[in-house]
Design a protein around this motif. Structure first.
Motif, PDB file in Angstrom:
ATOM      1  N   HIS A 159       1.865   8.990 -10.792  1.00  0.00           N
ATOM      2  CA  HIS A 159       2.645   9.348 -11.982  1.00  0.00           C
ATOM      3  C   HIS A 159       2.369   8.320 -13.081  1.00  0.00           C
ATOM      4  CE1 HIS A 159       6.091  10.125 -14.580  1.00  0.00           C
ATOM      5  NE2 HIS A 159       6.064  11.336 -14.035  1.00  0.00           N
ATOM      6  N   PRO A 160       2.296   8.768 -14.330  1.00  0.00           N
ATOM      7  CA  PRO A 160       1.977   7.847 -15.434  1.00  0.00           C
ATOM      8  C   PRO A 160       2.930   6.654 -15.576  1.00  0.00           C
ATOM      9  CG  PRO A 160       1.879  10.122 -16.195  1.00  0.00           C
ATOM     10  CD  PRO A 160       2.420  10.150 -14.794  1.00  0.00           C
TER      11      PRO A 160
ATOM     12  N   GLY B  36       0.844  -1.187   0.000  1.00  0.00           N
ATOM     13  CA  GLY B  36       0.000   0.000   0.000  1.00  0.00           C
ATOM     14  C   GLY B  36       0.880   1.237   0.000  1.00  0.00           C
ATOM     15  N   LEU B  37       0.249   2.397   0.109  1.00  0.00           N
ATOM     16  CA  LEU B  37       1.011   3.654   0.110  1.00  0.00           C
ATOM     17  C   LEU B  37       2.037   3.704   1.231  1.00  0.00           C
ATOM     18  CD1 LEU B  37      -1.488   6.539  -0.696  1.00  0.00           C
ATOM     19  CD2 LEU B  37       0.445   5.763  -2.050  1.00  0.00           C
ATOM     20  N   ARG B  38       1.664   3.223   2.399  1.00  0.00           N
ATOM     21  CA  ARG B  38       2.586   3.285   3.537  1.00  0.00           C
ATOM     22  C   ARG B  38       3.841   2.458   3.255  1.00  0.00           C
ATOM     23  NH1 ARG B  38       0.189   2.975   9.356  1.00  0.00           N
ATOM     24  NH2 ARG B  38      -0.399   5.038   8.657  1.00  0.00           N
ATOM     25  N   GLU B  39       3.680   1.264   2.704  1.00  0.00           N
ATOM     26  CA  GLU B  39       4.836   0.411   2.398  1.00  0.00           C
ATOM     27  C   GLU B  39       5.682   1.004   1.271  1.00  0.00           C
ATOM     28  OE1 GLU B  39       1.871  -1.872   4.548  1.00  0.00           O
ATOM     29  OE2 GLU B  39       1.667  -0.806   2.653  1.00  0.00           O
ATOM     30  N   ILE B  40       5.020   1.574   0.271  1.00  0.00           N
ATOM     31  CA  ILE B  40       5.754   2.203  -0.829  1.00  0.00           C
ATOM     32  C   ILE B  40       6.540   3.403  -0.314  1.00  0.00           C
ATOM     33  CG2 ILE B  40       5.507   3.477  -3.003  1.00  0.00           C
ATOM     34  CD1 ILE B  40       3.103   1.541  -3.591  1.00  0.00           C
TER      35      ILE B  40
ATOM     36  N   ASN C 110      11.577   5.699   1.255  1.00  0.00           N
ATOM     37  CA  ASN C 110      11.976   6.658   2.296  1.00  0.00           C
ATOM     38  C   ASN C 110      11.371   8.038   2.049  1.00  0.00           C
ATOM     39  OD1 ASN C 110      13.219   7.222   4.744  1.00  0.00           O
ATOM     40  ND2 ASN C 110      15.036   8.038   3.740  1.00  0.00           N
ATOM     41  N   VAL C 111      10.073   8.042   1.730  1.00  0.00           N
ATOM     42  CA  VAL C 111       9.330   9.287   1.532  1.00  0.00           C
ATOM     43  C   VAL C 111       8.047   9.221   2.357  1.00  0.00           C
ATOM     44  CG1 VAL C 111      10.243   9.661  -0.800  1.00  0.00           C
ATOM     45  CG2 VAL C 111       8.080   8.432  -0.517  1.00  0.00           C
ATOM     46  N   GLY C 112       7.420  10.359   2.551  1.00  0.00           N
ATOM     47  CA  GLY C 112       6.167  10.426   3.287  1.00  0.00           C
ATOM     48  C   GLY C 112       4.984   9.939   2.461  1.00  0.00           C
TER      49      GLY C 112
ATOM     50  N   ALA D 132       4.519   9.650  -1.545  1.00  0.00           N
ATOM     51  CA  ALA D 132       4.217   8.316  -2.087  1.00  0.00           C
ATOM     52  C   ALA D 132       2.977   8.383  -2.967  1.00  0.00           C
ATOM     53  CB  ALA D 132       4.027   7.306  -0.957  1.00  0.00           C
ATOM     54  N   HIS D 133       1.979   9.150  -2.554  1.00  0.00           N
ATOM     55  CA  HIS D 133       0.777   9.309  -3.378  1.00  0.00           C
ATOM     56  C   HIS D 133       1.119   9.967  -4.702  1.00  0.00           C
ATOM     57  CE1 HIS D 133      -2.884  11.343  -4.825  1.00  0.00           C
ATOM     58  NE2 HIS D 133      -3.442  10.196  -4.465  1.00  0.00           N
ATOM     59  N   GLN D 134       1.950  11.012  -4.663  1.00  0.00           N
ATOM     60  CA  GLN D 134       2.367  11.678  -5.893  1.00  0.00           C
ATOM     61  C   GLN D 134       3.072  10.699  -6.829  1.00  0.00           C
ATOM     62  OE1 GLN D 134       4.821  14.780  -4.300  1.00  0.00           O
ATOM     63  NE2 GLN D 134       3.151  16.282  -4.287  1.00  0.00           N
TER      64      GLN D 134
END
Length: 72
Positions: free
Chosen positions: A33-34, A12-16, A21-23, A27-29
């Motif tokens: 991305h395409p 999920g976003l948290r694991e990604i 090593n980003v917030g 991670a959502h951004q």
């Protein structure tokens, strides 16, 4: 960032975020991305990706993440 490491075949976003090593917001951004792989599924908690797809993307697009010893 948290110590969430991929333990299965889904991330999920948290694991990604932890993997890169980003917030969560960054991670959502990244995941919108395409070039980022399509989500495998959407569950109540949000979108999830196959770990192998995320790792393949990281190997090509973020090789510094592997160079810094963050590979699983």
């Amino acid at each position: 960032m948290g110590e969430h490491k991929p333990t299965g075949r889904l991330m999920g976003l948290r694991e990604i975020g932890a993997r890169l090593n980003v917030g969560r917001q960054r991670a959502h951004q990244i995941t919108t991305h395409p070039t980022f792989p399509d989500a495998h599924d959407v569950i109540h908690a949000g979108r999830v990706w196959l770990t192998e797809d995320v790792e393949a993307w990281i190997a090509v697009r973020r090789p510094e993440a592997n160079a810094n010893g963050k590979a699983p």
